[in-house]
Design an enzyme around this catalytic site. Structure first.
Site, short mmCIF file in Angstrom:
data_model
loop_
_atom_site.label_atom_id
_atom_site.label_comp_id
_atom_site.label_asym_id
_atom_site.label_seq_id
_atom_site.Cartn_x
_atom_site.Cartn_y
_atom_site.Cartn_z
N ALA A 1 0.82 -1.21 0.00
CA ALA A 1 0.00 0.00 0.00
C ALA A 1 0.86 1.27 0.00
O ALA A 1 0.50 2.27 -0.63
CB ALA A 1 -0.94 0.00 1.20
N LYS B 1 3.91 1.60 -1.33
CA LYS B 1 4.46 1.78 -2.67
C LYS B 1 3.39 2.29 -3.62
O LYS B 1 3.62 3.20 -4.41
CB LYS B 1 5.04 0.45 -3.20
CG LYS B 1 6.52 0.34 -2.89
CD LYS B 1 7.17 -0.97 -3.21
CE LYS B 1 6.90 -1.61 -4.51
NZ LYS B 1 7.81 -2.75 -4.75
N ASP C 1 10.70 -3.36 -8.97
CA ASP C 1 11.45 -4.01 -7.91
C ASP C 1 12.46 -2.99 -7.42
O ASP C 1 13.02 -2.22 -8.20
CB ASP C 1 12.15 -5.27 -8.43
CG ASP C 1 12.62 -6.13 -7.26
OD1 ASP C 1 11.92 -6.18 -6.23
OD2 ASP C 1 13.69 -6.76 -7.36
N SER C 2 12.65 -2.99 -6.11
CA SER C 2 13.50 -1.96 -5.55
C SER C 2 14.20 -2.49 -4.32
O SER C 2 13.82 -3.52 -3.78
CB SER C 2 12.65 -0.74 -5.17
OG SER C 2 11.60 -1.12 -4.31
P1 IMP Z 1 10.02 -4.93 -3.36
O1 IMP Z 1 8.59 -4.77 -2.94
O2 IMP Z 1 10.42 -6.29 -3.76
O3 IMP Z 1 10.42 -3.87 -4.36
O4 IMP Z 1 10.83 -4.73 -2.01
C1 IMP Z 1 11.48 -3.59 -1.79
C2 IMP Z 1 12.01 -3.56 -0.37
O5 IMP Z 1 13.12 -2.68 -0.39
C3 IMP Z 1 10.99 -2.95 0.60
O6 IMP Z 1 10.29 -3.93 1.30
C4 IMP Z 1 11.88 -2.14 1.52
O7 IMP Z 1 12.43 -2.96 2.51
C5 IMP Z 1 13.00 -1.69 0.59
N1 IMP Z 1 12.63 -0.42 -0.08
C6 IMP Z 1 12.38 -0.21 -1.39
N2 IMP Z 1 12.06 1.08 -1.63
C7 IMP Z 1 12.11 1.68 -0.43
C8 IMP Z 1 11.87 3.03 -0.02
O8 IMP Z 1 11.51 3.93 -0.78
N3 IMP Z 1 12.05 3.25 1.29
C9 IMP Z 1 12.43 2.31 2.18
N4 IMP Z 1 12.64 1.04 1.87
C10 IMP Z 1 12.47 0.73 0.56
#
Ligand code: IMP
Length: 201
Positions: A11, A13, A70-71
């Site tokens: 939510a 993101k 993905d981040s």
């Molecule tokens: P994803 O949902 O597989 O992209 O997981 C990304 C994970 O990276 C998240 O659960 C966070 O732990 C971390 N992450 C990615 N973007 C952010 C951000 O903008 N702030 C803080 N943590 C982030």
């Protein structure tokens, strides 16, 4: 109206994505709007591989234009960990607090001048015909204690020297303007506006 599905259930993101994309002629949906949407295993070695895999698989399922991102966080002193494992750094069911605690623990003996890190976000768009990826990067430093109450994930530990603040000390608009996700999605937005000849609100 052009329907675009954001392949996320996060939510936080989604809120960020909504305020960055903000194109009036696009109805942005997310996985939360559909029952029984499949889970895609994120087993790629890079953010880009995972974003492409998710976009392709969700496109196959929905047969509608999809964006998937993905981040994560790469820390120099930890050989770029947690990287693609950022969400589950402290284990499969880890909370943000668990992950932050583990990161602080692993960084305990790292001196101030060696605490560089970067957040990376790759977003992939596909409509079945086209497939495009866009990447945004933001450099920062890992603090030795939490600072700020906004945002999510590692936000309170990620300090950006240029702004003298952590992500968690920025409101959503400020973070979106400068964040890894903001930078990746701004490129996506420009692409969609050109491709679909849409205009901003
Ligand atoms: P994803 O949902 O597989 O992209 O997981 C990304 C994970 O990276 C998240 O659960 C966070 O732990 C971390 N992450 C990615 N973007 C952010 C951000 O903008 N702030 C803080 N943590 C982030």
């Amino acid at each position: 109206m052009y329907t675009l599905i954001a392949a996320t259930t996060n939510a936080h993101k989604l809120r960020e994505i909504r305020s960055i994309l903000n194109i009036r002629s696009i109805a942005l949906k997310s996985l939360a709007d559909f029952k029984n949407s499949p889970t895609v295993i994120e087993d790629g070695q890079t953010f880009e591989e995972n974003a492409i895999k998710k976009a392709r698989e969700y496109y196959e399922f929905f047969r509608q234009p999809v964006i998937a991102d993905d981040s994560g966080l790469e820390v120099d002193a930890l050989n770029n960990e947690p990287g693609v494992f950022s969400a589950r750094y402290a284990g499969e069911r880890a909370t943000d607090a668990d992950n932050n605690r583990l990161l602080l623990e692993r960084m305990r003996h790292i001196p101030a001048e060696k605490r560089q890190a970067r957040f990376i976000c790759t977003v992939c768009f596909t409509d079945g015909k086209n497939l495009k990826t866009f990447t945004g990067v933001r450099q920062g430093i890992i603090l030795d204690e939490l600072q700020g109450g906004e945002g999510f994930g590692y936000d309170p530990l990620f300090f950006i020297p240029e702004y003298q603040k952590t992500y968690a000390q920025m409101d959503r608009e400020e973070k979106n303007r400068i964040s890894h996700r903001g930078l990746a999605f701004a490129q996506l937005k420009a692409y969609l506006e050109e491709k679909l000849n849409f205009s901003e609100m």
